[in-house]
Design a protein around this motif. Sequence first.
Motif, PDB file in Angstrom:
ATOM      1  N   ASP A 177       0.841  -1.203   0.000  1.00  0.00           N
ATOM      2  CA  ASP A 177       0.000   0.000   0.000  1.00  0.00           C
ATOM      3  C   ASP A 177       0.878   1.255   0.000  1.00  0.00           C
ATOM      4  O   ASP A 177       1.225   1.794   1.053  1.00  0.00           O
ATOM      5  CB  ASP A 177      -0.919  -0.009   1.233  1.00  0.00           C
ATOM      6  CG  ASP A 177      -2.034   1.019   1.142  1.00  0.00           C
ATOM      7  OD1 ASP A 177      -1.851   2.040   0.457  1.00  0.00           O
ATOM      8  OD2 ASP A 177      -3.089   0.793   1.761  1.00  0.00           O
ATOM      9  N   GLN A 178       1.234   1.740  -1.184  1.00  0.00           N
ATOM     10  CA  GLN A 178       2.115   2.902  -1.278  1.00  0.00           C
ATOM     11  C   GLN A 178       1.459   4.162  -0.753  1.00  0.00           C
ATOM     12  O   GLN A 178       2.131   5.034  -0.196  1.00  0.00           O
ATOM     13  CB  GLN A 178       2.571   3.121  -2.724  1.00  0.00           C
ATOM     14  CG  GLN A 178       3.565   4.284  -2.853  1.00  0.00           C
ATOM     15  CD  GLN A 178       4.173   4.392  -4.223  1.00  0.00           C
ATOM     16  OE1 GLN A 178       4.381   3.389  -4.907  1.00  0.00           O
ATOM     17  NE2 GLN A 178       4.488   5.610  -4.643  1.00  0.00           N
ATOM     18  N   ALA A 179       0.143   4.289  -0.908  1.00  0.00           N
ATOM     19  CA  ALA A 179      -0.540   5.488  -0.424  1.00  0.00           C
ATOM     20  C   ALA A 179      -0.376   5.630   1.082  1.00  0.00           C
ATOM     21  O   ALA A 179      -0.097   6.723   1.590  1.00  0.00           O
ATOM     22  CB  ALA A 179      -2.023   5.431  -0.800  1.00  0.00           C
ATOM     23  N   LYS A 180      -0.519   4.532   1.824  1.00  0.00           N
ATOM     24  CA  LYS A 180      -0.346   4.593   3.281  1.00  0.00           C
ATOM     25  C   LYS A 180       1.117   4.801   3.647  1.00  0.00           C
ATOM     26  O   LYS A 180       1.421   5.482   4.635  1.00  0.00           O
ATOM     27  CB  LYS A 180      -0.906   3.329   3.929  1.00  0.00           C
ATOM     28  CG  LYS A 180      -2.429   3.270   3.930  1.00  0.00           C
ATOM     29  CD  LYS A 180      -2.948   2.091   4.729  1.00  0.00           C
ATOM     30  CE  LYS A 180      -4.474   2.097   4.773  1.00  0.00           C
ATOM     31  NZ  LYS A 180      -5.018   0.947   5.518  1.00  0.00           N
ATOM     32  N   VAL A 181       2.006   4.208   2.879  1.00  0.00           N
ATOM     33  CA  VAL A 181       3.441   4.437   3.096  1.00  0.00           C
ATOM     34  C   VAL A 181       3.753   5.924   2.977  1.00  0.00           C
ATOM     35  O   VAL A 181       4.413   6.517   3.837  1.00  0.00           O
ATOM     36  CB  VAL A 181       4.283   3.628   2.097  1.00  0.00           C
ATOM     37  CG1 VAL A 181       5.736   4.111   2.092  1.00  0.00           C
ATOM     38  CG2 VAL A 181       4.235   2.142   2.434  1.00  0.00           C
ATOM     39  N   ASP A 182       3.245   6.540   1.921  1.00  0.00           N
ATOM     40  CA  ASP A 182       3.507   7.960   1.693  1.00  0.00           C
ATOM     41  C   ASP A 182       2.847   8.836   2.744  1.00  0.00           C
ATOM     42  O   ASP A 182       3.386   9.888   3.123  1.00  0.00           O
ATOM     43  CB  ASP A 182       3.034   8.367   0.297  1.00  0.00           C
ATOM     44  CG  ASP A 182       3.909   7.788  -0.812  1.00  0.00           C
ATOM     45  OD1 ASP A 182       5.054   7.392  -0.511  1.00  0.00           O
ATOM     46  OD2 ASP A 182       3.448   7.740  -1.967  1.00  0.00           O
ATOM     47  N   ALA A 183       1.670   8.406   3.237  1.00  0.00           N
ATOM     48  CA  ALA A 183       0.995   9.169   4.297  1.00  0.00           C
ATOM     49  C   ALA A 183       1.820   9.148   5.580  1.00  0.00           C
ATOM     50  O   ALA A 183       1.945  10.171   6.268  1.00  0.00           O
ATOM     51  CB  ALA A 183      -0.399   8.594   4.544  1.00  0.00           C
ATOM     52  N   LEU A 184       2.395   7.990   5.910  1.00  0.00           N
ATOM     53  CA  LEU A 184       3.258   7.901   7.091  1.00  0.00           C
ATOM     54  C   LEU A 184       4.511   8.756   6.911  1.00  0.00           C
ATOM     55  O   LEU A 184       4.957   9.435   7.838  1.00  0.00           O
ATOM     56  CB  LEU A 184       3.652   6.444   7.338  1.00  0.00           C
ATOM     57  CG  LEU A 184       2.543   5.514   7.829  1.00  0.00           C
ATOM     58  CD1 LEU A 184       3.001   4.065   7.794  1.00  0.00           C
ATOM     59  CD2 LEU A 184       2.107   5.895   9.239  1.00  0.00           C
ATOM     60  N   PHE A 185       5.071   8.723   5.729  1.00  0.00           N
ATOM     61  CA  PHE A 185       6.271   9.510   5.452  1.00  0.00           C
ATOM     62  C   PHE A 185       5.968  11.003   5.548  1.00  0.00           C
ATOM     63  O   PHE A 185       6.789  11.784   6.053  1.00  0.00           O
ATOM     64  CB  PHE A 185       6.799   9.164   4.061  1.00  0.00           C
ATOM     65  CG  PHE A 185       8.109   9.824   3.730  1.00  0.00           C
ATOM     66  CD1 PHE A 185       9.299   9.342   4.257  1.00  0.00           C
ATOM     67  CD2 PHE A 185       8.156  10.932   2.895  1.00  0.00           C
ATOM     68  CE1 PHE A 185      10.511   9.953   3.962  1.00  0.00           C
ATOM     69  CE2 PHE A 185       9.357  11.542   2.590  1.00  0.00           C
ATOM     70  CZ  PHE A 185      10.549  11.052   3.126  1.00  0.00           C
ATOM     71  N   ALA A 186       4.780  11.399   5.091  1.00  0.00           N
ATOM     72  CA  ALA A 186       4.411  12.818   5.077  1.00  0.00           C
ATOM     73  C   ALA A 186       4.338  13.410   6.477  1.00  0.00           C
ATOM     74  O   ALA A 186       4.576  14.607   6.652  1.00  0.00           O
ATOM     75  CB  ALA A 186       3.076  12.998   4.350  1.00  0.00           C
ATOM     76  N   VAL A 187       4.014  12.583   7.467  1.00  0.00           N
ATOM     77  CA  VAL A 187       3.928  13.101   8.839  1.00  0.00           C
ATOM     78  C   VAL A 187       5.218  12.869   9.616  1.00  0.00           C
ATOM     79  O   VAL A 187       5.293  13.125  10.819  1.00  0.00           O
ATOM     80  CB  VAL A 187       2.732  12.488   9.599  1.00  0.00           C
ATOM     81  CG1 VAL A 187       1.425  12.908   8.976  1.00  0.00           C
ATOM     82  CG2 VAL A 187       2.838  10.965   9.684  1.00  0.00           C
ATOM     83  N   GLY A 188       6.260  12.372   8.931  1.00  0.00           N
ATOM     84  CA  GLY A 188       7.574  12.287   9.562  1.00  0.00           C
ATOM     85  C   GLY A 188       7.938  10.972  10.203  1.00  0.00           C
ATOM     86  O   GLY A 188       8.872  10.912  11.003  1.00  0.00           O
ATOM     87  N   THR A 189       7.238   9.896   9.887  1.00  0.00           N
ATOM     88  CA  THR A 189       7.579   8.598  10.469  1.00  0.00           C
ATOM     89  C   THR A 189       8.951   8.154   9.964  1.00  0.00           C
ATOM     90  O   THR A 189       9.187   8.109   8.758  1.00  0.00           O
ATOM     91  CB  THR A 189       6.527   7.537  10.078  1.00  0.00           C
ATOM     92  OG1 THR A 189       5.230   8.041  10.363  1.00  0.00           O
ATOM     93  CG2 THR A 189       6.753   6.244  10.847  1.00  0.00           C
ATOM     94  N   PRO A 190       9.885   7.812  10.878  1.00  0.00           N
ATOM     95  CA  PRO A 190      11.239   7.428  10.452  1.00  0.00           C
ATOM     96  C   PRO A 190      11.233   6.192   9.551  1.00  0.00           C
ATOM     97  O   PRO A 190      10.513   5.223   9.818  1.00  0.00           O
ATOM     98  CB  PRO A 190      11.958   7.126  11.777  1.00  0.00           C
ATOM     99  CG  PRO A 190      11.163   7.833  12.827  1.00  0.00           C
ATOM    100  CD  PRO A 190       9.749   7.816  12.346  1.00  0.00           C
ATOM    101  N   VAL A 191      12.028   6.239   8.504  1.00  0.00           N
ATOM    102  CA  VAL A 191      12.095   5.126   7.548  1.00  0.00           C
ATOM    103  C   VAL A 191      13.100   4.073   7.996  1.00  0.00           C
ATOM    104  O   VAL A 191      12.844   2.873   7.897  1.00  0.00           O
ATOM    105  CB  VAL A 191      12.467   5.645   6.149  1.00  0.00           C
ATOM    106  CG1 VAL A 191      12.754   4.491   5.186  1.00  0.00           C
ATOM    107  CG2 VAL A 191      11.356   6.527   5.599  1.00  0.00           C
ATOM    108  N   ASN A 192      14.243   4.518   8.510  1.00  0.00           N
ATOM    109  CA  ASN A 192      15.318   3.594   8.877  1.00  0.00           C
ATOM    110  C   ASN A 192      15.312   3.365  10.391  1.00  0.00           C
ATOM    111  O   ASN A 192      15.621   4.260  11.169  1.00  0.00           O
ATOM    112  CB  ASN A 192      16.668   4.164   8.438  1.00  0.00           C
ATOM    113  CG  ASN A 192      16.764   4.312   6.930  1.00  0.00           C
ATOM    114  OD1 ASN A 192      16.660   3.333   6.207  1.00  0.00           O
ATOM    115  ND2 ASN A 192      16.931   5.538   6.455  1.00  0.00           N
TER     116      ASN A 192
END
Length: 381
Positions: A177-192
Amino acid sequence: MARVVRRWRGTLCGGFALVLFAMTSCSSSQSHVIATGNFQEAMAEAKGQSKDHLQDRSKVDRPVISALYNNQLTSAECAEIVQTLLDMGAPPDAIDRAGNTALIVAAILGKVEVAEALIQGGAHPSQVNRNGDSPMSIAIELGDTAMIAVLKGAGATMDVRNNENQSPYFEVALAGDQAKVDALFAVGTPVNVLGHSGLEGATIGGHYELVRHFLEDLGARASQENALGETPATLAAELGDLETLDLLAAHGSPIQAGRRTPLMAASAGGHDQVVAWLLSRGADPNHATGGELLPVVYATVRGHKAVVHQLLGQGATIPPQLTDDPALNAMGHQTLAEVLGERGRLEEGNQQRLLAAVAYRAAADELDESAEQYDDEAFSE
């Protein structure tokens, strides 16, 4: 709350289950009207609460939490009642029977206005319940970006993981689900993160384009190991996904890294094309770390003759345990005897010894099955 339903996927049915479960933690005694009445009735009941009752922390039927479960109220109306109770002296960090704070309940139910009122009233944004759930971990798991933004603004950390040590990205990436991935990224959720990452989830899920998105657009590190000492390349190799493995390597994932290397994983899975690719890029067939088995052992005990041939052809050594340990499975002994015989590297005496081990193990297995059958028949009588 037994846990915040860790495998819940965000369906309406799942959300309803969360609400029902949360409501079982709420007493219906002194705060019954706050929890069930309309706005006027609930407000009247709230204003009628005694100061002693509001501030008695030994009670679990907290009026603040009761108001949150009132499904007759809009979020704004609920926030107004909660604000009234806070102004009257109710503690902002009231808890229910499961140890959930009012802010945790607000996160479960998605009541952003209430969360804002509680935080302004002094609620701790990162306090956890008895299961280790925080308002932020719940908001992230439910994908509530509005709640995430409020909690982040109050200083709550975004680096949260569940009991399986999975980052917020993991399950949504696993589902592709890329849309949810991008939503998490947009609010600053750490990737690494040190736990199981979104890149790992996308790799396991076989989502090549999402893997590329993590690497090229979101800044994911291809070399990041999880808590088990596995890199994303190891996981791709385990699945036989050569396309993703090649992509990860192109973005810096080491061919020979981690406690369990890609060559170990590919050998165990019998993925001869992946094994050939790794060997051609310099993977050492005699490399093992952290008590892990050599690639040739993984391939042998699982009966992957083609892989055993590949590894021996690139200089893999045969550890003593493969020829001397009768406890190895019969398939392992049979595979090794056949491969070494085909390669002309097995003396007649050693071949007979290995085949005898196969016969011994097969006889032992047959004896075990007979004993189990006898026990079953005796029990049935």
